[in-house]
Design a protein around this motif. Structure first.
Motif, mmCIF file in Angstrom:
data_model
loop_
_atom_site.group_PDB
_atom_site.id
_atom_site.type_symbol
_atom_site.label_atom_id
_atom_site.label_comp_id
_atom_site.label_asym_id
_atom_site.label_seq_id
_atom_site.Cartn_x
_atom_site.Cartn_y
_atom_site.Cartn_z
ATOM 1 N N ASP A 67 0.164 2.881 -3.889
ATOM 2 C CA ASP A 67 -0.692 3.751 -3.711
ATOM 3 C C ASP A 67 -1.037 3.937 -5.291
ATOM 4 O O ASP A 67 -2.163 4.063 -5.635
ATOM 5 N N TYR A 68 0.228 3.948 -6.059
ATOM 6 C CA TYR A 68 -0.123 4.260 -7.679
ATOM 7 C C TYR A 68 -1.002 2.990 -8.231
ATOM 8 O O TYR A 68 -1.957 3.084 -8.939
ATOM 9 N N ALA A 97 0.742 8.723 6.363
ATOM 10 C CA ALA A 97 0.885 9.592 4.883
ATOM 11 C C ALA A 97 0.124 8.763 3.676
ATOM 12 O O ALA A 97 -0.732 9.365 3.051
ATOM 13 N N VAL A 115 13.268 5.128 3.591
ATOM 14 C CA VAL A 115 13.074 5.503 2.217
ATOM 15 C C VAL A 115 12.664 4.416 1.321
ATOM 16 O O VAL A 115 11.623 4.603 0.622
ATOM 17 N N THR A 129 5.257 7.995 7.500
ATOM 18 C CA THR A 129 5.050 7.643 6.048
ATOM 19 C C THR A 129 3.765 6.698 6.015
ATOM 20 O O THR A 129 2.904 6.984 5.171
ATOM 21 N N ARG A 147 -4.875 2.907 -6.123
ATOM 22 C CA ARG A 147 -5.573 4.143 -6.398
ATOM 23 C C ARG A 147 -5.481 4.983 -7.704
ATOM 24 O O ARG A 147 -6.387 5.792 -7.829
ATOM 25 N N GLY A 148 -4.161 4.703 -8.355
ATOM 26 C CA GLY A 148 -4.047 5.588 -9.487
ATOM 27 C C GLY A 148 -3.531 7.195 -9.067
ATOM 28 O O GLY A 148 -3.348 7.381 -7.966
ATOM 29 N N TYR A 158 4.290 3.929 -1.906
ATOM 30 C CA TYR A 158 3.760 4.820 -2.781
ATOM 31 C C TYR A 158 3.916 4.061 -4.213
ATOM 32 O O TYR A 158 2.918 4.576 -5.089
ATOM 33 N N TRP A 159 4.306 3.257 -4.549
ATOM 34 C CA TRP A 159 4.105 2.400 -5.649
ATOM 35 C C TRP A 159 2.809 1.707 -5.535
ATOM 36 O O TRP A 159 1.734 1.577 -6.432
ATOM 37 N N GLY A 216 8.807 4.144 1.775
ATOM 38 C CA GLY A 216 8.270 5.088 1.149
ATOM 39 C C GLY A 216 7.863 4.777 -0.359
ATOM 40 O O GLY A 216 7.023 4.771 -0.838
ATOM 41 N N VAL A 217 9.145 4.316 -1.092
ATOM 42 C CA VAL A 217 9.204 3.995 -2.336
ATOM 43 C C VAL A 217 8.394 2.890 -2.792
ATOM 44 O O VAL A 217 7.423 2.950 -3.818
#
Lengths: 158, 158
Positions: free
Chosen positions: A148-149, A29, A138, A26, A152-153, A145-146, A141-142
């Motif tokens: 990431d948001y 990724a 998990v 992850t 990076r938007g 990826y938050w 990843g959660v």
């Protein structure tokens, strides 16, 4: 390459090598540059699960967690531990635009109390079910990826 | 209880029972009411991994995927498949304030082409690494915790 340059995970005494390997995958990724790991017992990253991604994500083994945290604090990193503690805030409330180490603890016992005490923030993922805790890979990843948001938007592919 | 009442996952021919069980556990945590499953080969939810959460999340086995999708469309559900397809949009761009079935496909082959063709939307999680694909149970957590954010907002515990 679009790696995260000032936020790093620190895997603290995970007991399941499969979880650790899944996290490395992850991490690749989501574009993590480096993972810090303190082993519960020495283990080898599971090749099959990490699909070779440990070749692309730098891994540093930390022998002395307290010294490591002290050093990172001196470099102006905030220490953020994931914990189901009552005092923990929603992981989306923390300001990720700071140099940050995010600590993920042991599957059974979480992050040690002594580490929680020297952490700057405690975060948790809200859970609505009957089961106590999300799988650590998990949760990883959660949270990332938050990040990431936040950093990076939303991607608008053509 | 704060269950998601109009968004349901559909696990389509996952081959690894561990992934399926991990997903059931995450589904319980994020407050999913019901999971639809079409088995690759018949399997039993792994008790150890799901930690008994399949007792709290309703599971319906789907024998005929096309009939199921047809029926859900008639009930005004949008069909959204996760896919690394070029045409897929960022998972954060889809409007989750619609009745929705989200399809997660086989670990090796993804969602079958025939299913992709009758899907209303294709979504994907951006990846920045050298490894092709996130583990399906991690992807499940990432997407459903985004839905948690969209539908319920950030938790402010006292």
């Amino acid at each position: 390459m679009n790696k995260l340059n000032d936020i790093f995970p620190y895997l603290y005494k995970l007991e399941n090598p499969q979880n650790c390997s899944a996290i490395v995958r992850t991490a690749d990724a989501v574009g993590i540059k480096k993972i810090y790991i303190t082993e519960d017992k020495p283990f080898v990253i599971n090749e099959k699960i990490s699909k070779g991604s440990h070749q692309w994500v730098e891994i540093e083994i930390i022998r002395n967690p307290f010294e490591f945290i002290e050093n990172m604090k001196k470099k102006n990193f905030k220490i953020v531990s994931t914990s189901l503690d009552e005092k923990s805030i929603d992981y989306r409330l923390y300001d990720y635009n700071q140099k940050t180490i995010i600590i993920f603890g042991n599957e059974s016992n979480g992050v040690d109390k002594e580490i929680l005490e020297i952490s700057d923030y405690l975060i948790k993922i809200p859970q609505y079910g009957k089961v106590q805790s999300l799988n650590v890979s998990v949760a990883f990843g959660v949270i990332f990826y938050w990040i990431d948001y936040v950093k990076r938007g939303v991607k608008k592919w053509k």
